[in-house]
Structures are given as structure tokens and as C-alpha cells.
Design an enzyme around this catalytic site. Structure first.
Site, PDB file in Angstrom:
ATOM      1  N   ASP A 198       0.833  -1.197   0.000  1.00 30.02           N
ATOM      2  CA  ASP A 198       0.000   0.000   0.000  1.00 30.02           C
ATOM      3  C   ASP A 198       0.876   1.259   0.000  1.00 30.02           C
ATOM      4  O   ASP A 198       1.893   1.317   0.709  1.00 30.02           O
ATOM      5  CB  ASP A 198      -0.887  -0.032   1.250  1.00 30.02           C
ATOM      6  N   GLU A 268       1.893  -0.315  -5.077  1.00 31.47           N
ATOM      7  CA  GLU A 268       0.909   0.715  -5.375  1.00 31.47           C
ATOM      8  C   GLU A 268       1.624   2.053  -5.222  1.00 31.47           C
ATOM      9  O   GLU A 268       1.927   2.485  -4.109  1.00 31.47           O
ATOM     10  CB  GLU A 268      -0.274   0.666  -4.407  1.00 31.47           C
TER      11      GLU A 268
END
Length: 549
Positions: A198, A268
Site C-alpha cells: 500500500d 501501489e
């Protein structure tokens, strides 16, 4: 081909209205039948759920909302039986404010070793009443919150690039580095195939923490990705040393170097250029990085050709494949997004009073865009429900919304709830088969329009979106399109994206995507493998993709 499962919205095994790990396990045959190679699970860790699980209180356990560690092991075992590998989400930029480390930091006070694991700073202005700098949270408002010290006085401030319940970790601290290596080992030892990381570009901050005037944005939204995520809190050089350490650890789990046994990292990272993104997939770092430039691309042939060229060139420069994606849990589903005017800024959510997408146009373009994506060399990710042609739920009332982006901006940003609505499995069952027959409903209300799109209404129906996806994934594997090479095809108009995907030991596949106003004729002698929509004789209509041999 990797399929993203958003756990709270995939399938509910206990009828409480929220998806869970047993529910996912029960629906794994759907993914096997679809033809995916792996699934990526969004967070299921212990969490107060201030940001739908992206605020982690315990990285080594499953939140009771989703089940137990035994349920996680059962899911991994069943997926292994079906030949599906499992990637789990990792959230290293921040913890929950309920994580024991942060609770220790609050109790220990200024200057303590416990506070050194986070970014605590003295305030500015009279009595330290102002934040240490002007950084703003991605979710709206300041990126700093002031704490009350153990004696009750107003004290230091802590950094949170996202919600105030998500304090940022200090990745210059060796205990943080060691802790996450141990977390990686914990899940690798349980058999996971890797990690989606993330906000991978945000871990390291400029130690001077200078003021930054630009607005923080959510996932490059509102067309601001070209200048956002370049500040002193994004894409600092130090993140790469962290990922080199992680890659070295993952490689020890595959000592023979068998590609079938790789444990992978996927970044990401919303960055302004392909070249910056490609730095995350250099040979000693990550294996994949989402190609958000492709996701953001306008539905124009020239733009699509340009982004494909740039993507392949940037990935080739570091010896990596590119990783295509069109939808995920942070963006408006592409079946809705592509129903908005071409070139319009991508909204961070669509609400009842927003400009509404053209549903039929959006789905037609979404099917064509997916057919284009799946014919490109490289990896690709699908988002749960896109194989059903699900649009965003655009009519959700304010009182049901849970996205902190909506809450912290007082509704100025609609947020991401619309793409997170629970999936419809069976049209004639309560909650469209999402939960148990005696269940309490769903954590976000499902639109009535989801009923006709339920999986059982599409399975085995020629021309349905589900069957289109099944066919394309089968053909993609049969023709090894992921490992092919791309060359642009000549002789088509400027409004046609036309290329050939060829491999050494198989017939080349020609792909045509018609974005023009008039039809495009299929070449004489070409056999149609699959088309994203009905052809008119040998003509490819507007907003349609066809694969040919």
C-alpha cells in the site's frame, strides 16, 4: 492474471452483512472457473476499521469481522488445491492509532524511544499550538494531530498523511525495518505468494519536512497526478533500500529460482511518470508496479497508443513486465468511468447529485478496454465484480457512506464507497446471494440494478460480461499473450488501436480496438477469436475490441 478480492464486499459467510474469509473460500471455485492465476486480498488484519482495514492494529492476526487465522489458513489451502496463489495486502506507511506501538508512544511522552517509531514533532507558533508544517492529509484537513500528554497538557503533534487514526511510521528507525521483515516472514511461512504494498512510495519522508504547497490527492484523482506525489513525503530515495531488503528476504523462500515458486512484491505507487514507477521494479526490488497511467488514460486512440508505448519502454528499461489495471477499490469502476465524457477528470467518487455516467456506453467501452488490456504483454489485475460488468453505485445516500475521504471533507469528496458495494451472486436470493438467507443485509446497500448482473444470471449466457471474461482469460493463456511481444499494425485509421501480439512458438494475435465513429472491417481471411461486443458481419463497430488470428 491476478484478481483483487475486497474482503468485506466479496462474500459473507456468517450473515452479518460484511464479507469474510470463509465467504471468500466458498466462492473460490468462481475464480478458478474464471481462469485467474492468483488473487490479491485487501486487508483483513485486526483493525478498528477507520479506513476499512487500512488502519492496522495487529499485522499478525485476522480481525474477528473477517474470521480467524484458522480461516486464513483454510483459504490458503483451498486456493492451493485450485491452483490459485494468494497475495496479501501490506500497509507499511502507517499503523492504526490503536496499535500497541502508538499506544506506548502516547503513554511514554516526548523524547521517548516509543515515539521515535513515529513522526512526533513539537508544534510551531505560541505554545506550539500550530502544526509543525503545512502538510495536508490525502483525506482532507491537516496531516498533523496534536496529542494530550500523559499529564493532560497539550503536547506534541504526530504526522498522518491519511486519517488521524493512521499515524505514519518512521522508516528511519531500525525497529520499524526489523518489525516489517518479521511480518513478511510470518505470512510467507503461512504460504502466501507475496504482497501488494500500500502507498509504496510514501514510507520515507524528507527529514527536514519542509512546507509543501501542493494539494495532497487521493490516488492521483481529479487529474492532478501530473504534479502531485512529488513532494517531500512521496517517492524519496530511501524507499528503494527498504524494498531491496524485502526482495532479498523473499528470494530466500525460492532458493532454486523457480519462477513458479516466486514470492512477489507489487507496488501501489501513484507517480507522475512511467520512469519513476519503473524504478520500483528494478531487478533487485519489486516484481510488479501497477500501471496507473494506463488506468488514467483517456478513451482516445492516440492516448492509448502513447501510454502503451511509454509503459513498455519504461518497463523494458529495467527488465520488468508492465502491470496493467483498469479498476480497484480506490477508483470509480471503469464501467462507470468510461461512461463519462472523454477527457473529463476522473472523479473521486460519483454521488446522486454528480454528473451521471451513461451506463450502456460505459459498459460497452469497459468491455472493449478490458479486451484491449488483456491482449497486451505483461501482467494484469482485475477488480472483484468487474467480470460482472458492475458499475459504481452512484445513488448511495450520505448517511451510509463510510469512506474517511467523504467524512473528513464534509462530503466535498464523494469518496470510494461506490466501487466497494457487495457483489451480487444470485439474483433471487436475499442480498443477491452475498450473505446467508437469514443474513442482515449488506454493509453498503446494493443497487437494484445489481440483480440482473448477478453471477448466476450471466453464467453460461453467450455474450454476457462474465462469459466474455472467461473466454478472454482462456484465450490469453492459450496464446501466451502475457509473454508475447507487441508491434503496431499498419493500415488502420488514427482512431483505431491496432497491434500484433506474437510469441516464438505460436500464431500471432492481431488486436483491433475501434474508437472511431465508423466501423472497421476485419481483414480477409482473419478468424475472430473473441470480440468485446457484437460484430456487424465482418465490421467492428465503435467502442469494440476484436482479437484475430
Amino acid at each position: 492474471m491476478i484478481y483483487q478480492v475486497y474482503p468485506r464486499s466479496f462474500a459473507d459467510g456468517d450473515g452479518d452483512g460484511v464479507g469474510d474469509l470463509p465467504g471468500i473460500t466458498s466462492r473460490l471455485p468462481h475464480l478458478s472457473d474464471l481462469g485467474v492465476d492468483a488473487l490479491w486480498l485487501s486487508p483483513f488484519y485486526v483493525s478498528p476499521m477507520a479506513d476499512a482495514g487500512y488502519d492496522v492494529a495487529d499485522y499478525r492476526d485476522v480481525d474477528p469481522l473477517f474470521g480467524s487465522l484458522a480461516d486464513a489458513d483454510a483459504l490458503l489451502a483451498r486456493a492451493r488445491e485450485l491452483g490459485i496463489r494468494v497475495i496479501v495486502d501490506l500497509v507499511p506507511n502507517h499503523t492504526s492509532d490503536e496499535h500497541r506501538w502508538f499506544q506506548d508512544a502516547l503513554a511514554a511522552g516526548p523524547g521517548s524511544p516509543a515515539r521515535a517509531r513515529y513522526h512526533f514533532r513539537e508544534g510551531t507558533g505560541p505554545h506550539g499550538a500550530l502544526p509543525p508544517n503545512n502538510w495536508r492529509s490525502v483525506f482532507g484537513g491537516p496531516a498533523w494531530t496534536r496529542v494530550s500528554e500523559p499529564d493532560g497538557t497539550a503536547g506534541q503533534w504526530y504526522l498522518h498523511l491519511f486519517d488521524d487514526k493512521q499515524p505514519d511510521l518512521n522508516w528511519e528507525h531500525p525497529e520499524v525495518v526489523a518489525e516489517f521483515l518479521d511480518i513478511l516472514r510470518f505470512w510467507l511461512d503461512r504460504g502466501v505468494a507475496g504482497f501488494r504494498v500500500d502507498v509504496a512510495h510514501s514510507l520515507v519522508k524528507d527529514p527536514q519536512m519542509p512546507d509543501w504547497e501542493e494539494r495532497a490527492v487521493m490516488a492521483g484523482s481529479e487529474g492532478e497526478a501530473t504534479h502531485a506525489n512529488l513532494g517531500p513525503m512521496w517517492d524519496q530515495e530511501g524507499v528503494h533500500e527498504i524494498y531491496r531488503g524485502w526482495r532479498a528476504l523473499l528470494d530466500t523462500y525460492n532458493p532454486k529460482g523457480d519462477p513458479r515458486e516466486d514470492r512477489i512484491l507489487c507496488a501501489e505507487a501513484w507517480l507522475p511518470t512511467q520512469e519513476r514507477t519503473a524504478r520500483y521494479v528494478r531487478p533487485d526490488e519489486m516484481h510488479q508496479a501497477f500501471n496507473f497511467h494506463f488506468l488514467e488514460c483517456a478513451w482516445r486512440a492516440e492516448d492509448l497508443r502513447e501510454v502503451v508505448d511509454e509503459s513498455l519502454a519504461a518497463a523494458d528499461a529495467v527488465g520488468a513486465p508492465t502491470t496493467w489495471v483498469l479498476s480497484n477499490h480506490d477508483v470509480v469502476r471503469h464501467a462507470s468511468r468510461l461512461g463519462l465524457p472523454v477527457g473529463a477528470r476522473r472523479p473521486n467518487g460519483i454521488g446522486p447529485t454528480s454528473r451521471q455516467p451513461n451506463a450502456d456506453l460505459g459498459l460497452r467501452r469497459a468491455r472493449a478496454a478490458t479486451a484491449l488490456m488483456l491482449a497486451l504483454p505483461g501482467s494484469a489485475y482485475l477488480y472483484n465484480g468487474e467480470e460482472l460488468g458492475l458499475p459504481d453505485a452512484t445513488a448511495l445516500p450520505d448517511h451510509v457512506r463510510q469512506d474517511p475521504a467523504f467524512l473528513r471533507t464534509d462530503g466535498e469528496e464523494i469518496g470510494r464507497d461506490g466501487c466497494r458495494v457487495p457483489l451480487p451472486w444470485e439474483a433471487d436470493r436475499p442480498s443477491y446471494g452475498f450473505g446467508t438467507p437469514e443474513g442482515v443485509g449488506t454493509w453498503l446497500p446494493q443497487p437494484l440494478g445489481y440483480g440482473p448482473l448477478a453471477a448466476d444470471r450471466q453464467r453460461g449466457v453467450p455474450g454476457s460480461t462474465l462469459e466474455l471474461y472467461r473466454t478472454m482469460l482462456h484465450l490469453r493463456r492459450t496464446h501466451d499473450l502475457g509473454v508475447g511481444g507487441l508491434t503496431w499494425a499498419e493500415g488502420y485509421g488514427e482512431d483505431v488501436v491496432a497491434f500484433v501480439n506474437a510469441r516464438e512458438d505460436g500464431p500471432p494475435v492481431t488486436v483491433l480496438t475501434n474508437l472511431g465513429a465508423g466501423p472497421v472491417t476485419v481483414p480477409d481471411g482473419a478468424e475472430v477469436l473473441v470480440a468485446s461486443g457484437p460484430l456487424v458481419g465482418r465490421s467492428v463497430p465503435t467502442d469494440t475490441t476484436v482479437w484475430l488470428v
